[in-house]
Write a protein that holds these residues in place. Structure first.
Motif, PDB file in Angstrom:
ATOM      1  N   THR A   1       0.877  -1.097   0.023  1.00  0.00           N
ATOM      2  CA  THR A   1       0.128   0.221  -0.027  1.00  0.00           C
ATOM      3  C   THR A   1       1.053   1.475  -0.075  1.00  0.00           C
ATOM      4  OG1 THR A   1      -0.179   0.200   2.587  1.00  0.00           O
ATOM      5  CG2 THR A   1      -1.656  -1.242   1.340  1.00  0.00           C
ATOM      6  N   LEU A   2       0.471   2.448  -0.432  1.00  0.00           N
ATOM      7  CA  LEU A   2       1.123   3.602  -0.322  1.00  0.00           C
ATOM      8  C   LEU A   2       1.472   3.992   0.955  1.00  0.00           C
ATOM      9  CD1 LEU A   2       2.283   6.095  -1.973  1.00  0.00           C
ATOM     10  CD2 LEU A   2      -0.089   7.038  -1.685  1.00  0.00           C
ATOM     11  N   ALA A   3       0.587   3.559   1.998  1.00  0.00           N
ATOM     12  CA  ALA A   3       0.596   4.203   3.409  1.00  0.00           C
ATOM     13  C   ALA A   3       1.964   3.496   3.992  1.00  0.00           C
ATOM     14  CB  ALA A   3      -0.596   3.887   4.302  1.00  0.00           C
ATOM     15  N   GLN A   4       2.221   2.359   3.425  1.00  0.00           N
ATOM     16  CA  GLN A   4       3.704   1.666   3.897  1.00  0.00           C
ATOM     17  C   GLN A   4       4.920   2.569   3.933  1.00  0.00           C
ATOM     18  OE1 GLN A   4       3.596  -1.790   1.830  1.00  0.00           O
ATOM     19  NE2 GLN A   4       2.136  -3.130   3.033  1.00  0.00           N
ATOM     20  N   TYR A   5       4.584   3.345   2.715  1.00  0.00           N
ATOM     21  CA  TYR A   5       5.963   4.041   2.512  1.00  0.00           C
ATOM     22  C   TYR A   5       5.955   5.800   2.817  1.00  0.00           C
ATOM     23  CZ  TYR A   5       6.497   0.137  -0.675  1.00  0.00           C
ATOM     24  OH  TYR A   5       6.698  -1.024  -1.159  1.00  0.00           O
ATOM     25  N   LYS A   6       4.882   5.915   3.795  1.00  0.00           N
ATOM     26  CA  LYS A   6       4.737   7.126   4.278  1.00  0.00           C
ATOM     27  C   LYS A   6       6.197   7.811   5.017  1.00  0.00           C
ATOM     28  CE  LYS A   6       1.787   9.800   7.381  1.00  0.00           C
ATOM     29  NZ  LYS A   6       0.479   9.880   8.152  1.00  0.00           N
ATOM     30  N   ASN A   7       6.244   9.076   4.709  1.00  0.00           N
ATOM     31  CA  ASN A   7       7.376   9.710   5.281  1.00  0.00           C
ATOM     32  C   ASN A   7       8.772   9.013   4.418  1.00  0.00           C
ATOM     33  OD1 ASN A   7       5.837  11.580   6.809  1.00  0.00           O
ATOM     34  ND2 ASN A   7       5.861   9.893   8.442  1.00  0.00           N
ATOM     35  N   LYS A   8       8.809   8.390   3.491  1.00  0.00           N
ATOM     36  CA  LYS A   8      10.024   7.860   2.840  1.00  0.00           C
ATOM     37  C   LYS A   8       9.893   8.336   1.297  1.00  0.00           C
ATOM     38  CE  LYS A   8       9.310   3.567   5.919  1.00  0.00           C
ATOM     39  NZ  LYS A   8       9.373   2.250   6.041  1.00  0.00           N
ATOM     40  N   TRP A   9      11.016   8.207   0.630  1.00  0.00           N
ATOM     41  CA  TRP A   9      11.122   8.399  -0.694  1.00  0.00           C
ATOM     42  C   TRP A   9      10.843   6.975  -1.349  1.00  0.00           C
ATOM     43  CZ3 TRP A   9      11.316  12.814  -3.199  1.00  0.00           C
ATOM     44  CH2 TRP A   9      11.645  14.010  -2.761  1.00  0.00           C
ATOM     45  N   LEU A  10      10.341   7.132  -2.532  1.00  0.00           N
ATOM     46  CA  LEU A  10       9.720   5.900  -3.023  1.00  0.00           C
ATOM     47  C   LEU A  10       9.777   6.071  -4.501  1.00  0.00           C
ATOM     48  CD1 LEU A  10       8.452   3.235  -3.504  1.00  0.00           C
ATOM     49  CD2 LEU A  10       6.115   4.226  -3.142  1.00  0.00           C
ATOM     50  N   ILE A  11      10.374   5.107  -5.438  1.00  0.00           N
ATOM     51  CA  ILE A  11      10.160   4.960  -6.778  1.00  0.00           C
ATOM     52  C   ILE A  11       9.328   4.052  -7.333  1.00  0.00           C
ATOM     53  CG2 ILE A  11      11.537   4.148  -8.781  1.00  0.00           C
ATOM     54  CD1 ILE A  11      11.920   6.951  -8.835  1.00  0.00           C
ATOM     55  N   LEU A  12       8.135   4.149  -8.065  1.00  0.00           N
ATOM     56  CA  LEU A  12       7.457   3.178  -8.177  1.00  0.00           C
ATOM     57  C   LEU A  12       7.559   3.004  -9.914  1.00  0.00           C
ATOM     58  CD1 LEU A  12       3.455   4.030  -7.360  1.00  0.00           C
ATOM     59  CD2 LEU A  12       5.080   2.197  -6.548  1.00  0.00           C
ATOM     60  N   ASP A  13       7.874   1.735 -10.429  1.00  0.00           N
ATOM     61  CA  ASP A  13       8.257   1.571 -11.572  1.00  0.00           C
ATOM     62  C   ASP A  13       7.046   0.586 -12.406  1.00  0.00           C
ATOM     63  OD1 ASP A  13       9.618   0.735 -13.982  1.00  0.00           O
ATOM     64  OD2 ASP A  13      10.844  -0.891 -13.024  1.00  0.00           O
ATOM     65  N   PHE A  14       6.616   1.314 -13.433  1.00  0.00           N
ATOM     66  CA  PHE A  14       5.596   0.511 -13.874  1.00  0.00           C
ATOM     67  C   PHE A  14       6.148  -0.259 -15.294  1.00  0.00           C
ATOM     68  CE2 PHE A  14       3.287   3.656 -11.366  1.00  0.00           C
ATOM     69  CZ  PHE A  14       2.032   2.988 -11.399  1.00  0.00           C
ATOM     70  N   TRP A  15       5.965  -1.714 -15.455  1.00  0.00           N
ATOM     71  CA  TRP A  15       6.580  -2.259 -16.491  1.00  0.00           C
ATOM     72  C   TRP A  15       5.776  -3.335 -16.766  1.00  0.00           C
ATOM     73  CZ3 TRP A  15       8.931  -7.207 -15.791  1.00  0.00           C
ATOM     74  CH2 TRP A  15       8.657  -7.945 -14.473  1.00  0.00           C
ATOM     75  N   GLY A  16       6.144  -4.277 -17.610  1.00  0.00           N
ATOM     76  CA  GLY A  16       5.420  -5.700 -17.939  1.00  0.00           C
ATOM     77  C   GLY A  16       6.407  -6.396 -18.560  1.00  0.00           C
ATOM     78  N   THR A  17       6.299  -7.858 -18.245  1.00  0.00           N
ATOM     79  CA  THR A  17       7.159  -8.966 -19.212  1.00  0.00           C
ATOM     80  C   THR A  17       6.905  -8.771 -20.515  1.00  0.00           C
ATOM     81  OG1 THR A  17       5.480 -10.413 -19.226  1.00  0.00           O
ATOM     82  CG2 THR A  17       6.757 -10.164 -17.199  1.00  0.00           C
TER      83      THR A  17
END
Length: 766
Positions: free
Chosen positions: A645-661
């Motif tokens: 969940t997004l909440a798990q990364y609260k107060n942290k820097w995060l990169i979301l990588d959207f991809w596919g095989t």
């Protein structure tokens, strides 16, 4: 809404001859065609014809019918996916073609009780699954097909036969309204002794009218017409909910057995095995070069003149990882007749260039006939073909290519079809003017044509680019007045094309051209009218991209021709700072960082040089990061079965990588992505976080892909909603999320790792 099927049939005893049960004699043969038309979603049209032969009654008195699918038609958005009368034109875009193709002309049995209720369907899965296994259809697709059979096919078969009720109704009653449901009934008897029942019902935004006719002697439904008018709520790509009206039409018709069929089993086996839905060419979910070329050796001789095989072969060659796969693809492409490629625009796009390079202008023109009225032709014309005219070539081989390019351009611009002329006209005008740059009269004449050119031709032919190039030619012959007039007219037009009030898919390409046009205006005035010149530079900055979504792909090619910049904001910032306009410059600092986050370090140095007494960290947080859009919440299952969940990364820097095989560029960058994650997990990059989101994929595919490549990246499976929420338009895509939950889209090709590290370092006060 509850089903009124059995209630409706209670009226069908109005004639004494009506038995109110099935009475199909042994060996009787007949056909039923069922058709469904949906104008609400996708404009689909599907029909299936079944032929039945009565095998008599079983021990329980049930009617047993042998059944075969003898015709199937599937159309979606006016494109034919399956037509068993022309089975070699099957399009495997949808897995929905697999069931009717596998079961085509294969017998199964249907058992109905006396009241018409389906009590058994046999020999379908026994026929179906061995064929799906032979085709090596992906396990999840096989499971989906079997689930659709369990949930839908038996219901479809029931829909072909009326299920009669136990309760009978007064013979004299012909019209009435059901008190509970409000459904209206009308029963009539035709001159041919058939009975017709019409029902009407309404609920909120849904209206339904059904007309059925019956054969009183056999109890078979002769015809059915069911029209449901629906008003549905749909959410567009911008998240705006809109109402859409449509119809769901279902028709059924009974006739004598007449359809003659012939199964093309060899072709079906080949086409299914070479389709996306098969694993025949794959190992561990990845295309296997050895398997691909082994399959070619099996099928080349038999299907070398088959369109489907040739197109599938081209697509599979593109999936190979051999060193010379581009050359193999190009050679194969040139061997495929143009007609075989009809509708396959990516292959036609590629063949256009190859035909011009290896063949003649006439060869390339012949290819263009299959896609000249499509957007991909405009892209090829403006992004690839037009580059042949940027510079003159002296060496012999290239001079021949230039000659062919000029010949082809002339064929386009003199074609009788206005679409050709509109798309190629502006390019042709510039090419002729450029060929004789010192001809003042020619430059003036060309400018006059652009000034009078219709908006349609300007937009279809990317006239803004070529008008600005002609502006430069006019300045070179010192016709400043004519140049200024052309520039002003071009700015006026581009302003219209880039307006938010205009529905224009190329709006941001117009923005980029307009930014350069304003910059040219600035340059023309800076020496004689610096005040007004600055106003035009401000416009150039304002029309420069403000974020990643405004960076149009086609603008790259405009910049190649015009030698323009992606953004003029930096130029304006420098002028503002030199002029002492610090407050306005600070606002543009933030815009520039948001638009081009890769310049963060450079912008930090400039900021600290100009404003040594101020905190760049505070500026970054309050005037840059706080302006970002709030990242949408998500809750996704990862391949380990846990939730992210997004909440798990609260107060942290995060990169979301959207991809596919399935995504080539994604696979190419994954070794580097995986290396970054392993370093991250080892603590080499501080308190940064990374999560990849596999889109349009399955757990089995992702697990197999990761295992085969020994990748360790954490992967969550998309719920098909997150990519819409995050406005993902291409793959791979990186989204940077700050500790306060706000996000920034990072342009593909930029150093997302460096951007993440620098933002986090400054944010932490380092």
């Amino acid at each position: 809404m509850k089903t009124y099927l059995t209630l409706l049939t209670a009226v069908l005893i109005a004639g004494k001859c009506f038995a109110q049960q099935l009475n199909i004699v042994k060996n009787k043969s007949f056909e039923i065609t069922s058709r469904k038309i949906d104008t609400l979603i996708g404009s689909s049209d599907e029909s299936t014809t079944y032929v039945f032969k009565s095998l008599g009654r079983d021990e329980q008195g049930n009617t047993v019918l042998e059944c075969r699918i003898v015709r199937a038609l599937i159309e979606y958005d006016k494109k034919t996916l399956l037509n068993t009368d022309s089975i070699r034109k099957t399009d495997f875009m949808s897995s929905g073609v697999l069931f009717p193709l596998a079961m085509f002309n294969r017998p199964f049995t249907l058992t109905l009780d006396k009241k018409g209720k389906v009590v058994g369907v046999a020999r379908v899965k026994e026929q179906l699954n061995p064929i799906l296994a032979k085709w090596d259809i992906q396990p999840e697709i096989r499971e989906q097909i079997n689930q659709n059979y369990d949930k839908g096919f038996i219901a479809d078969m029931q829909g072909l036969f009326y299920q009669f009720p136990e309760r009978k109704l007064n013979n004299n009653q012909a019209t009435w309204t059901d008190k509970d449901s409000g459904v209206k009934f009308n029963l009539t008897k035709g001159r041919d002794h058939t009975l017709k029942l019409v029902t009407e019902e309404k609920e909120n935004d849904r209206r339904k009218k059904t007309t059925r006719s019956f054969d009183p002697a056999t109890g078979l439904m002769l015809s059915e017409l069911d029209i449901t008018e629906v008003v549905a709520k749909q959410t567009d790509e911008n998240g705006i909910e809109r109402s859409k009206k449509g119809e769901l039409v279902q028709m059924k018709k009974l006739t004598g057995a007449k359809t003659q069929t012939r199964s093309d089993t060899a072709w079906s086996n080949m086409a299914a095995q070479l389709s996306y839905w098969s694993n025949s060419m794959k190992t561990g979910g990845e295309y296997d070069t050895v398997k691909i070329f082994r399959m070619f050796s099996v099928y080349d001789a038999e299907f070398k003149n088959d369109a489907t095989y040739n197109v599938a072969k081209l697509s599979l060659i593109q999936q190979t990882r051999s060193r010379d796969n581009y050359q193999v693809y190009d050679d194969a492409l040139m061997q495929v007749p143009n007609a075989y490629l009809k509708g396959h625009y990516s292959h036609l796009h590629n063949k256009l260039g190859e035909a011009l390079r290896k063949g003649t202008a006439a060869d390339a023109y012949a290819v263009s006939r299959y896609l000249y009225d499509k957007p991909t032709f405009s892209q090829w014309l403006q992004q690839s073909f037009a580059q042949n005219f940027i510079v003159e070539h002296d060496f012999e081989g290239r001079k021949e290519q230039d000659r062919k390019s000029a010949e082809l351009l002339n064929m386009f611009v003199t074609d009788k079809d206005p679409i050709y002329r509109q798309k190629s006209g502006p390019l042709s005008l510039w090419v002729k003017a450029k060929a004789d740059p010192g001809n003042e009269a020619l430059q003036l004449q060309t400018a006059a044509v652009f000034n009078k050119m219709s908006d349609r031709e300007m937009r279809e032919g990317n006239g803004g680019r070529y008008a600005l190039l002609v502006y430069n030619l006019l300045k070179n012959v010192n016709r400043i007045g004519a140049a200024d007039t052309l520039l002003d007219n071009t700015i006026t037009r581009l302003s219209r094309y880039s307006s938010d009030s205009v529905v224009n898919e190329d709006k941001y390409e117009a923005h980029n051209l307009l930014a350069h046009a304003y910059y040219l205006k600035f340059l023309s005035l800076i020496q004689k009218d610096s005040v007004n010149a600055m106003k035009y530079l401000a416009q150039a900055a304002d029309y420069s991209p403000k974020n990643n979504w405004e960076k149009a792909y086609g603008s790259f090619y405009d910049r190649v021709f015009l030698k323009s910049k992606e953004s003029y904001r930096d130029d304006y910032i420098e002028k503002l700072l030199n002029g002492g306009h610090e407050t306005e410059a600070m606002k543009l600092f933030a815009l520039q960082i948001n638009s081009s986050p890769e310049t963060l370090e450079e912008m930090q140095k400039r900021f600290q040089t100009k404003f040594p007494e101020r905190s760049f960290r505070d500026f970054l947080i309050n005037h840059v990061i706080d302006t970002w859009v709030q990242a949408p919440d998500f809750k996704l299952k990862n391949i380990s079965g846990k939730e992210n969940t997004l909440a798990q990364y609260k107060n942290k820097w995060l990169i979301l990588d959207f991809w596919g095989t399935w995504c080539g560029p994604c696979r190419e960058e994954l070794p580097d992505v995986n290396k970054f994650y392993t370093e991250l997990a080892a603590g080499k990059h501080g308190e940064l976080n990374f999560l990849s989101v596999a889109c349009y994929d399955t757990e089995d595919k992702v697990n197999g892909f990761l295992a085969a490549n020994k990748y360790e990246i954490p992967v969550a499976l998309s719920d098909n909603k997150i990519q819409r929420d995050y406005k993902i338009t291409g793959y791979p895509s990186k989204i940077l999320i700050a500790p306060n939950g706000r996000m920034l889209n990072v342009q593909f090709g930029k150093d997302w790792k460096g951007i993440l590290k620098r933002f986090s370092q400054i944010y932490a006060g380092n």
